[in-house]
Design an enzyme around this catalytic site. Structure first.
Site, mmCIF file in Angstrom:
data_model
loop_
_atom_site.group_PDB
_atom_site.id
_atom_site.type_symbol
_atom_site.label_atom_id
_atom_site.label_comp_id
_atom_site.label_asym_id
_atom_site.label_seq_id
_atom_site.Cartn_x
_atom_site.Cartn_y
_atom_site.Cartn_z
ATOM 1 N N ARG A 120 2.691 6.087 -3.286
ATOM 2 C CA ARG A 120 3.637 6.698 -3.492
ATOM 3 C C ARG A 120 4.243 6.763 -5.173
ATOM 4 O O ARG A 120 4.298 8.019 -5.752
ATOM 5 C CB ARG A 120 5.034 6.481 -2.940
ATOM 6 C CG ARG A 120 5.083 6.850 -1.375
ATOM 7 C CD ARG A 120 5.890 6.334 -0.442
ATOM 8 N NE ARG A 120 5.736 6.758 0.871
ATOM 9 C CZ ARG A 120 4.999 6.419 1.799
ATOM 10 N NH1 ARG A 120 4.222 5.751 1.716
ATOM 11 N NH2 ARG A 120 4.992 6.958 3.053
ATOM 12 N N ASP A 160 1.718 -1.173 11.971
ATOM 13 C CA ASP A 160 0.318 -1.599 11.533
ATOM 14 C C ASP A 160 0.159 -2.959 11.653
ATOM 15 O O ASP A 160 -1.079 -3.403 11.344
ATOM 16 C CB ASP A 160 0.408 -1.461 10.103
ATOM 17 C CG ASP A 160 0.324 0.026 9.421
ATOM 18 O OD1 ASP A 160 -0.313 0.731 10.225
ATOM 19 O OD2 ASP A 160 0.828 0.412 8.466
ATOM 20 N N LYS A 217 0.665 -1.249 -0.100
ATOM 21 C CA LYS A 217 -0.110 -0.049 0.050
ATOM 22 C C LYS A 217 0.871 1.053 0.027
ATOM 23 O O LYS A 217 0.578 2.330 -0.835
ATOM 24 C CB LYS A 217 -1.045 -0.023 1.044
ATOM 25 C CG LYS A 217 -1.842 1.125 1.232
ATOM 26 C CD LYS A 217 -3.204 0.722 1.816
ATOM 27 C CE LYS A 217 -3.217 0.693 3.439
ATOM 28 N NZ LYS A 217 -3.442 1.738 3.976
ATOM 29 N N SER A 218 1.853 1.240 0.757
ATOM 30 C CA SER A 218 2.813 2.444 1.022
ATOM 31 C C SER A 218 3.557 2.923 -0.514
ATOM 32 O O SER A 218 3.213 3.921 -0.767
ATOM 33 C CB SER A 218 4.001 2.208 1.973
ATOM 34 O OG SER A 218 3.106 2.230 3.393
ATOM 35 N N ARG A 262 -8.909 12.047 12.512
ATOM 36 C CA ARG A 262 -7.586 11.775 12.718
ATOM 37 C C ARG A 262 -6.698 13.087 12.866
ATOM 38 O O ARG A 262 -7.063 13.857 12.069
ATOM 39 C CB ARG A 262 -7.305 10.712 11.837
ATOM 40 C CG ARG A 262 -8.040 9.379 11.778
ATOM 41 C CD ARG A 262 -7.901 8.284 10.868
ATOM 42 N NE ARG A 262 -6.483 7.807 10.755
ATOM 43 C CZ ARG A 262 -6.035 7.011 9.728
ATOM 44 N NH1 ARG A 262 -6.946 6.780 8.679
ATOM 45 N NH2 ARG A 262 -4.859 6.614 9.396
ATOM 46 N N ARG A 295 -7.136 1.297 17.904
ATOM 47 C CA ARG A 295 -6.666 -0.056 17.613
ATOM 48 C C ARG A 295 -6.417 -0.862 19.071
ATOM 49 O O ARG A 295 -6.663 -2.217 19.089
ATOM 50 C CB ARG A 295 -5.517 -0.228 16.620
ATOM 51 C CG ARG A 295 -6.188 -0.079 15.244
ATOM 52 C CD ARG A 295 -4.931 -0.408 14.185
ATOM 53 N NE ARG A 295 -5.588 -0.013 12.729
ATOM 54 C CZ ARG A 295 -4.983 0.040 11.656
ATOM 55 N NH1 ARG A 295 -3.765 0.126 11.679
ATOM 56 N NH2 ARG A 295 -5.541 0.202 10.576
#
Length: 449
Positions: A44, A336, A39-40, A141, A367
């Site tokens: 990008r 994560d 995902k990261s 957030r 979380r």
């Protein structure tokens, strides 16, 4: 265990329940899995491709909701991005400094990476005005961690609660370089400032208390940015203004998604899984170190480098796990993965302590609180700490009704816990998994024997 023992029930409001009914007979997990693209790196690649001159080609892009949010935001600002798929996505960049003023509010959806990284770019586009929002979770957030350093650079940003919450309005300015000593190790904070520094005259430096994931540094360098890292001080410096040039990017499998299968293979007896093509960037492998400390049997095979990122196949076999303490500098490298690590700790002998992870309270959900509540519903012994959890392992889990709180990592973590819980577990709002792993239910069904 047949596929019918894992069922998905769609409700009238389109939410989904994932029902896992563990049979009385023993089950095991067997097979090979290819997890979605990282995902990261997907975020990008889309962002830098949109900013670059020329065309960027992306193979293996994650098709989750978060990268779709990134793509739609940059399309709204003038980038041409082909239909998203895993084979080949073409991004025709518009050149650094050429983001267009969008005619509508940019929507980052549920993606903290999209909004926080994008703020650095929006703030540095002088003379243009932008507004950006997200879903209800994202609007709650904290954004001050990136807004504060951007304001030090001269940015003008307004938002709710003293300019700390979205929706946000940004008036682009010519920014000044700074040396920012970040109070937290955060790839999002670091990346936001580096992206702002792309168009800022001079040297912009970020120093962290510990090294956070370095995908931005690797990719910025590959796209042609003038960037220097200092591992001894956990610092990175970008010299602007610079120009980026389109590249070919191959996105490896996401180790955060692989983590669910690593824990599943470790805790379900008589299991052996191979997770193929996983990115094993050293700034992301905290999960492998933590599981190794707990006694998991995991091997890296077929190690190689793809587009500047280290990649391997990960083989996991079931093993008895032991407790340990997970804290300190390793936390930024597995932040994560802590929800699924909590599941591993439930099945480990002894008491596992997780500390220095207060960041988990401001993710898609709190979380720490949610994992403690939901695992305790199943019979676990989890105590909340201000910055983590204390988990006493060895107590058998019993299936019951649990809830994802619309958090993708919670949904998948509870599904893995349910594999080792007697009876039937009903995970409400399990559709949240699609944020980062659209094929999770299908992969789960395919390996359960």
């Amino acid at each position: 265990m047949s596929a019918s023992v894992i069922t998905v029930e769609t409700r009238e409001n389109a939410s989904q329940n994932l029902i896992i009914q563990r049979p009385a007979s023993q089950l095991s997990l067997q097979g090979r899995i290819r997890v979605p693209g990282d995902k990261s790196i997907s975020h990008r690649a889309l962002m830098l491709g949109a900013l670059a001159e020329g065309e960027t080609q992306i193979e293996g892009l994650l098709l989750g909701e978060d990268p779709r949010s990134t793509a739609s935001c940059f399309q709204a600002m003038g980038a041409e991005i082909s239909e998203l798929n895993t084979e080949l996505v073409r991004v025709k960049g518009i050149g650094l400094g050429n983001l267009q003023e969008p005619v509508d509010v940019l929507n980052a959806g549920n993606s903290g990476t999209t909004i926080r990284l994008m703020l650095g770019l929006l703030a540095s586009h002088a003379g243009r005005f932008f507004t950006v929002t997200g879903d209800s979770s994202l609007r709650s957030r904290p954004m001050s961690r990136v807004i504060k350093p951007l304001q030090e650079m001269g940015a003008e940003i307004w938002g709710r609660k003293g300019n700390t919450l979205a929706p946000l309005a940004v008036q682009g300015k010519s920014l000044k370089p700074i040396h920012y000593n970040s109070p937290i190790a955060s790839a999002q904070v670091k990346s936001c400032i580096l992206l702002a520094g792309l168009m800022t005259e001079g040297k912009t430096t970020v120093t962290e208390p510990a090294l956070s994931r370095d995908h931005s540094e690797r990719m910025l360098r590959a796209f042609g940015a003038d960037l220097v890292t200092d591992p001894e001080t956990n610092s990175v410096t970008i010299t602007g203004p610079t120009q980026l040039y389109g590249q070919s990017v191959i996105v490896p499998g996401d180790i955060s998604s692989a983590a669910f299968w690593l824990v599943a293979g470790a805790i379900v007896p008589d299991s052996e899984l191979v997770i193929e093509n996983v990115g094993v960037n050293p700034t992301r492998t905290g999960i492998l170190e933590a599981l190794a400390m707990m006694g998991a049997d995991i091997q890296q095979e077929n190690q190689r480098e793809v587009a500047g990122e280290p990649v391997a196949d990960l083989r996991v076999r079931s093993s008895g796990l032991k407790s340990g303490t997970i804290a300190g500098d390793i936390i930024p490298r597995l932040i994560d993965e802590i929800p699924i690590l909590a599941v591993a700790a439930v099945f480990a002998q002894g008491t596992t302590i997780i500390r220095d992870a207060a960041e988990l309270r401001v993710k898609e959900s709190d979380r720490i609180a949610v994992m403690a509540q939901q695992l305790n519903k199943m019979g676990a012994k989890v105590t909340e700490l201000p910055d983590g959890m204390e988990i006493t392992g060895g107590t058998p889990l019993v299936g019951t009704d649990v809830d994802s709180h619309t958090d993708h990592r919670i949904a998948m973590s509870l599904a893995i816990a349910a594999l080792n819980a007697s009876g039937t577990t009903n995970i409400h709002r399990a559709e949240a998994a699609a944020v980062s792993y659209p094929e999770f239910f299908e992969s789960l069904t395919g390996i359960v024997k």
